[in-house]
Design a protein around this motif. Structure first.
Motif, PDB file in Angstrom:
ATOM      1  N   VAL A  68      -0.267  50.405  38.302  1.00 30.01           N
ATOM      2  CA  VAL A  68      -1.678  50.639  38.582  1.00 30.01           C
ATOM      3  C   VAL A  68      -2.383  49.333  38.958  1.00 30.01           C
ATOM      4  O   VAL A  68      -3.309  49.328  39.769  1.00 30.01           O
ATOM      5  N   GLY A  69      -1.933  48.212  38.385  1.00 32.30           N
ATOM      6  CA  GLY A  69      -2.553  46.938  38.726  1.00 32.30           C
ATOM      7  C   GLY A  69      -2.369  46.585  40.188  1.00 32.30           C
ATOM      8  O   GLY A  69      -3.314  46.171  40.868  1.00 32.30           O
ATOM      9  N   MET A  70      -1.157  46.742  40.679  1.00 34.19           N
ATOM     10  CA  MET A  70      -0.904  46.451  42.089  1.00 34.19           C
ATOM     11  C   MET A  70      -1.615  47.447  42.990  1.00 34.19           C
ATOM     12  O   MET A  70      -2.140  47.080  44.055  1.00 34.19           O
ATOM     13  N   ALA A  71      -1.650  48.722  42.582  1.00 34.83           N
ATOM     14  CA  ALA A  71      -2.336  49.730  43.392  1.00 34.83           C
ATOM     15  C   ALA A  71      -3.819  49.396  43.526  1.00 34.83           C
ATOM     16  O   ALA A  71      -4.391  49.458  44.620  1.00 34.83           O
ATOM     17  N   ARG A  72      -4.451  49.036  42.415  1.00 31.07           N
ATOM     18  CA  ARG A  72      -5.860  48.655  42.484  1.00 31.07           C
ATOM     19  C   ARG A  72      -6.033  47.392  43.346  1.00 31.07           C
ATOM     20  O   ARG A  72      -6.982  47.292  44.129  1.00 31.07           O
ATOM     21  N   ARG A  73      -5.132  46.449  43.185  1.00 27.17           N
ATOM     22  CA  ARG A  73      -5.224  45.193  43.928  1.00 27.17           C
ATOM     23  C   ARG A  73      -5.133  45.439  45.431  1.00 27.17           C
ATOM     24  O   ARG A  73      -5.931  44.902  46.218  1.00 27.17           O
ATOM     25  N   LEU A  74      -4.161  46.260  45.850  1.00 22.66           N
ATOM     26  CA  LEU A  74      -3.989  46.540  47.271  1.00 22.66           C
ATOM     27  C   LEU A  74      -5.168  47.326  47.825  1.00 22.66           C
ATOM     28  O   LEU A  74      -5.625  47.090  48.951  1.00 22.66           O
ATOM     29  N   GLY A  75      -5.667  48.287  47.034  1.00 22.12           N
ATOM     30  CA  GLY A  75      -6.821  49.054  47.478  1.00 22.12           C
ATOM     31  C   GLY A  75      -8.054  48.192  47.626  1.00 22.12           C
ATOM     32  O   GLY A  75      -8.797  48.296  48.611  1.00 22.12           O
ATOM     33  N   ALA A  76      -8.288  47.326  46.655  1.00 21.23           N
ATOM     34  CA  ALA A  76      -9.444  46.432  46.722  1.00 21.23           C
ATOM     35  C   ALA A  76      -9.335  45.495  47.918  1.00 21.23           C
ATOM     36  O   ALA A  76     -10.328  45.235  48.615  1.00 21.23           O
ATOM     37  N   ALA A  77      -8.133  44.988  48.181  1.00 22.17           N
ATOM     38  CA  ALA A  77      -7.939  44.079  49.315  1.00 22.17           C
ATOM     39  C   ALA A  77      -8.300  44.752  50.634  1.00 22.17           C
ATOM     40  O   ALA A  77      -8.957  44.152  51.496  1.00 22.17           O
ATOM     41  N   LEU A  78      -7.888  45.998  50.794  1.00 19.73           N
ATOM     42  CA  LEU A  78      -8.206  46.725  52.024  1.00 19.73           C
ATOM     43  C   LEU A  78      -9.711  46.924  52.163  1.00 19.73           C
ATOM     44  O   LEU A  78     -10.281  46.742  53.258  1.00 19.73           O
ATOM     45  N   MET A  79     -10.368  47.278  51.083  1.00 23.05           N
ATOM     46  CA  MET A  79     -11.807  47.508  51.144  1.00 23.05           C
ATOM     47  C   MET A  79     -12.568  46.211  51.404  1.00 23.05           C
ATOM     48  O   MET A  79     -13.577  46.200  52.122  1.00 23.05           O
ATOM     49  N   LEU A  80     -12.094  45.120  50.857  1.00 20.22           N
ATOM     50  CA  LEU A  80     -12.731  43.835  51.141  1.00 20.22           C
ATOM     51  C   LEU A  80     -12.580  43.470  52.612  1.00 20.22           C
ATOM     52  O   LEU A  80     -13.504  42.938  53.237  1.00 20.22           O
TER      53      LEU A  80
END
Length: 220
Positions: A68-80
């Protein structure tokens, strides 16, 4: 732009309720003049989670993170990358209130840590479990709970500390610790509590479901 990031691992059964609630929060925020984008991060999904997101017209990102940590990280990166100035995080088995996004922004802080509550306990979950859970939970202003299901952070503060760490659990707690260490302004509020699942077969080990399972073991 406000970005709502929702990690999901085989959450087809619950994702629809989550997205319906998010849609109501998005509608209120957009009425107030905010631009909002929602992203479901499909982490190793082999069920119908993608189809559920498509029904709601939601942007998706398919990943093979396995945490879940990596999933949140990748999702946040795309949104940024897409221009997000505020990241609002919730979970696929949770339902945010309609005022969720506006309430986060109204806190005028760099980080907003919200509470969660359980609206629907399973019939087999004993009253003793419910009582034990409620006795140890601070649903009040100034609490110190951290939930990925109810977390907001401004993009600048998030990037300053390097974002979510790719952890299998407690990535939300680690992020808030890093933000505290950086001197970020944090509000701990119960004004926009998020309803979450009472399931104990959690997708993320050591998460909220495992916490409930541990409490359940104490009352059996």
């Amino acid at each position: 732009m406000i970005a709502v990031v929702i990690p999901a691992h085989n959450e087809a059964r619950r994702l629809g309720r989550c997205l319906k609630a998010v849609a109501a929060a998005v509608a209120l925020a957009e009425q107030a003049g905010h631009q909002v984008e929602v992203l479901v991060v499909l982490d190793r999904c082999v069920d119908g989670s993608a189809a559920v997101a498509r029904r709601f017209g939601i942007q998706t990102l398919a990943v093979e993170a396995g945490s879940v940590g990596m999933a949140r990280r990748l999702g946040a990166a795309l949104m940024l990358e897409q221009g997000a100035s505020w990241l609002a995080c919730t979970d696929a088995d949770s339902q945010v209130p309609p005022h969720w996004l506006l309430s986060q922004l109204a806190c005028t802080a760099e980080v907003v840590c919200g509470t969660v509550h359980i609206e629907r306990w399973q019939p087999w979950q004993r009253a003793a479990l419910r009582k034990l859970y409620r006795s140890g939970y601070q649903a009040c202003e100034g609490h110190r709970h951290v939930h990925g299901a109810n977390l907001g952070v401004c993009a600048r503060a998030y990037e300053r500390v390097g974002g979510f760490q790719p952890l299998p659990a407690h990535e939300d707690v680690q992020l808030v610790r890093d933000l505290e260490a950086s001197g970020a302004q944090i509000v701990w509020t119960a004004r926009h509590s998020v309803a979450t699942s009472s399931r104990v077969d959690s997708r993320a080990r050591e998460g909220f479901g495992d916490f409930l399972a541990d409490l359940q073991a104490q009352v059996l």
